[in-house]
Design a protein around this motif. Structure first.
Motif, PDB file in Angstrom:
ATOM      1  N   THR A 117      62.813  90.697 -75.810  1.00 14.00           N
ATOM      2  CA  THR A 117      61.383  90.480 -75.602  1.00 14.00           C
ATOM      3  C   THR A 117      61.137  89.503 -74.458  1.00 14.00           C
ATOM      4  O   THR A 117      60.262  89.719 -73.602  1.00 14.00           O
ATOM      5  N   ALA A 118      61.902  88.422 -74.423  1.00 14.00           N
ATOM      6  CA  ALA A 118      61.754  87.451 -73.336  1.00 14.00           C
ATOM      7  C   ALA A 118      62.099  88.083 -71.996  1.00 14.00           C
ATOM      8  O   ALA A 118      61.370  87.911 -71.005  1.00 14.00           O
ATOM      9  N   ASP A 119      63.199  88.824 -71.957  1.00 15.83           N
ATOM     10  CA  ASP A 119      63.614  89.458 -70.711  1.00 15.83           C
ATOM     11  C   ASP A 119      62.589  90.488 -70.242  1.00 15.83           C
ATOM     12  O   ASP A 119      62.428  90.709 -69.032  1.00 15.83           O
ATOM     13  N   GLY A 120      61.883  91.103 -71.194  1.00 12.79           N
ATOM     14  CA  GLY A 120      60.873  92.093 -70.853  1.00 12.79           C
ATOM     15  C   GLY A 120      59.527  91.512 -70.473  1.00 12.79           C
ATOM     16  O   GLY A 120      58.608  92.256 -70.115  1.00 12.79           O
ATOM     17  N   GLY A 121      59.389  90.198 -70.573  1.00  6.60           N
ATOM     18  CA  GLY A 121      58.158  89.541 -70.129  1.00  6.60           C
ATOM     19  C   GLY A 121      57.042  89.487 -71.158  1.00  6.60           C
ATOM     20  O   GLY A 121      55.927  89.050 -70.839  1.00  6.60           O
ATOM     21  N   TRP A 143      68.316  80.467 -81.805  1.00  5.97           N
ATOM     22  CA  TRP A 143      67.035  80.891 -82.406  1.00  5.97           C
ATOM     23  C   TRP A 143      65.865  80.132 -81.789  1.00  5.97           C
ATOM     24  O   TRP A 143      64.871  80.734 -81.352  1.00  5.97           O
ATOM     25  N   ALA A 144      65.975  78.812 -81.709  1.00  4.46           N
ATOM     26  CA  ALA A 144      64.891  77.997 -81.176  1.00  4.46           C
ATOM     27  C   ALA A 144      64.657  78.291 -79.694  1.00  4.46           C
ATOM     28  O   ALA A 144      63.511  78.391 -79.244  1.00  4.46           O
ATOM     29  N   ARG A 145      65.735  78.440 -78.929  1.00  3.29           N
ATOM     30  CA  ARG A 145      65.577  78.770 -77.514  1.00  3.29           C
ATOM     31  C   ARG A 145      64.908  80.129 -77.346  1.00  3.29           C
ATOM     32  O   ARG A 145      64.066  80.317 -76.448  1.00  3.29           O
ATOM     33  N   GLY A 146      65.265  81.071 -78.209  1.00  3.43           N
ATOM     34  CA  GLY A 146      64.644  82.386 -78.145  1.00  3.43           C
ATOM     35  C   GLY A 146      63.154  82.325 -78.420  1.00  3.43           C
ATOM     36  O   GLY A 146      62.354  82.997 -77.756  1.00  3.43           O
ATOM     37  N   ILE A 147      62.762  81.516 -79.405  1.00  2.00           N
ATOM     38  CA  ILE A 147      61.337  81.363 -79.713  1.00  2.00           C
ATOM     39  C   ILE A 147      60.600  80.748 -78.532  1.00  2.00           C
ATOM     40  O   ILE A 147      59.511  81.208 -78.146  1.00  2.00           O
ATOM     41  N   ALA A 148      61.178  79.722 -77.926  1.00  2.00           N
ATOM     42  CA  ALA A 148      60.529  79.082 -76.781  1.00  2.00           C
ATOM     43  C   ALA A 148      60.320  80.070 -75.639  1.00  2.00           C
ATOM     44  O   ALA A 148      59.293  80.013 -74.938  1.00  2.00           O
ATOM     45  N   ARG A 149      61.247  80.990 -75.471  1.00  2.00           N
ATOM     46  CA  ARG A 149      61.159  81.936 -74.355  1.00  2.00           C
ATOM     47  C   ARG A 149      60.085  82.995 -74.550  1.00  2.00           C
ATOM     48  O   ARG A 149      59.614  83.570 -73.560  1.00  2.00           O
ATOM     49  N   ILE A 150      59.690  83.283 -75.807  1.00  2.00           N
ATOM     50  CA  ILE A 150      58.683  84.338 -76.001  1.00  2.00           C
ATOM     51  C   ILE A 150      57.280  83.762 -76.231  1.00  2.00           C
ATOM     52  O   ILE A 150      56.336  84.514 -76.435  1.00  2.00           O
ATOM     53  N   LEU A 151      57.152  82.442 -76.190  1.00  2.00           N
ATOM     54  CA  LEU A 151      55.835  81.834 -76.322  1.00  2.00           C
ATOM     55  C   LEU A 151      55.149  81.727 -74.959  1.00  2.00           C
ATOM     56  O   LEU A 151      55.788  81.390 -73.954  1.00  2.00           O
TER      57      LEU A 151
END
Length: 288
Positions: A117-121, A143-151
């Motif tokens: 999701t993050a990579d897809g913008g 997990w936390a880094r992934g959440i930060a990237r999709i916010l």
């Protein structure tokens, strides 16, 4: 993707959850009718932390069978639910269609979904997770880094979770597990039918007998994560914690024998026992 992720355990848990989800939903009656009548499965604690929902892009991570996701959508959120369980997502999609409450449901391992999701913008105003989600995570930092990237900038993550102090005890209040394990704990009996055990506590609408004497054929694997470990992972990912709360009652779930039921599907410690923190909540913001 993090080298410390245990995707083999994620897959084992997917199988265990697939079996358990069928049992859980067998107790919940006509859920589509419940939602068509305006029902909600949410509790005040998560709604207070989430704040206004109308028009907000929201992702519900580890959404299970979608009941809370649809409740959030009914309040105006543009909601996406994500879960690893095939059975849970299939049920959530059917429930959305049959209830007329629109939401999108995507089946994926939460780590893979966050990365893709993050990579897809794609970006969200709110990310949300609740009630028995953290114990299935094998790498808190990823997990936390992934959440930060999709916010989106200024977006928030909200977590309402059962307290790890309560998770140290078995149903008879005997000390059994460490507060923080970091290593997976194998549960031979797999994900159980805790919905049947909590009865009306976890069922906001009609209750039916459903599955009897459920035995999960698939074992599961959990990790005990302390509250400070969760908070520090979020801080390390660049999120600023705005709220951190603890509650000495449990929403929906009756973890120990003899729990005292209160209105609102709430449970407190049995008579004769001192208060124990049974839930905690976190709200953290990505600074724009």
């Amino acid at each position: 993707m993090s080298e410390s992720l245990r995707t083999d355990l994620h897959e084992a848990n997917r199988l265990s959850w697939n079996a358990a989800t069928l049992a859980h939903n067998s107790h919940k009656g006509d859920q589509a009718a419940f939602f068509r009548a305006g029902g909600s499965t949410l509790f005040p604690e998560e709604l207070e932390l989430l704040g206004p929902l109308a028009g907000r892009m929201l992702v519900h991570l580890q959404c299970n069978a979608g009941q809370d996701t649809l409740s959030l959508a009914r309040l105006g959120a543009v909601a996406t639910g994500v879960d690893i369980s095939d059975e849970a997502i299939d049920f959530a999609r059917r429930l959305s269609a049959e209830s007329g409450v629109p939401a999108t449901f995507e089946r994926a391992d939460v780590y893979a979904w966050l990365a893709e999701t993050a990579d897809g913008g794609r970006r969200f105003d709110l990310a949300f997770s609740s009630y028995g989600a953290v114990c299935w995570l094998t790498d808190l930092d990823a997990w936390a880094r992934g959440i930060a990237r999709i916010l989106a900038p200024g977006g928030r993550f909200v977590l309402v979770e059962f307290h790890p102090a309560a998770m140290m005890y078995d149903e008879n209040l005997r000390l059994r597990f460490p507060y923080s394990s970091r290593e997976p704990i194998e549960v031979q009996e797999g994900v159980g039918d805790y919905v049947a055990g909590s009865g009306e506590g976890l069922i906001a609408g009609e209750q039916t007998d459903g599955a009897q004497d459920f035995r999960n054929p698939y074992r599961s694997y959990e990790i005990q994560w302390g509250t400070a470990e969760v908070a520090q992972a979020l801080i390390g990912a660049g999120l600023r914690i705005e709220t951190l709360r603890e509650w000495t009652y449990s929403n929906g779930w009756s973890p120990f024998r003899g729990m005292r039921a209160e209105p609102g599907r709430r449970f407190r410690m049995p008579d004769g026992y001192p208060d124990l923190p049974l839930m905690y909540g976190v709200s953290a913001r990505l600074e724009g």
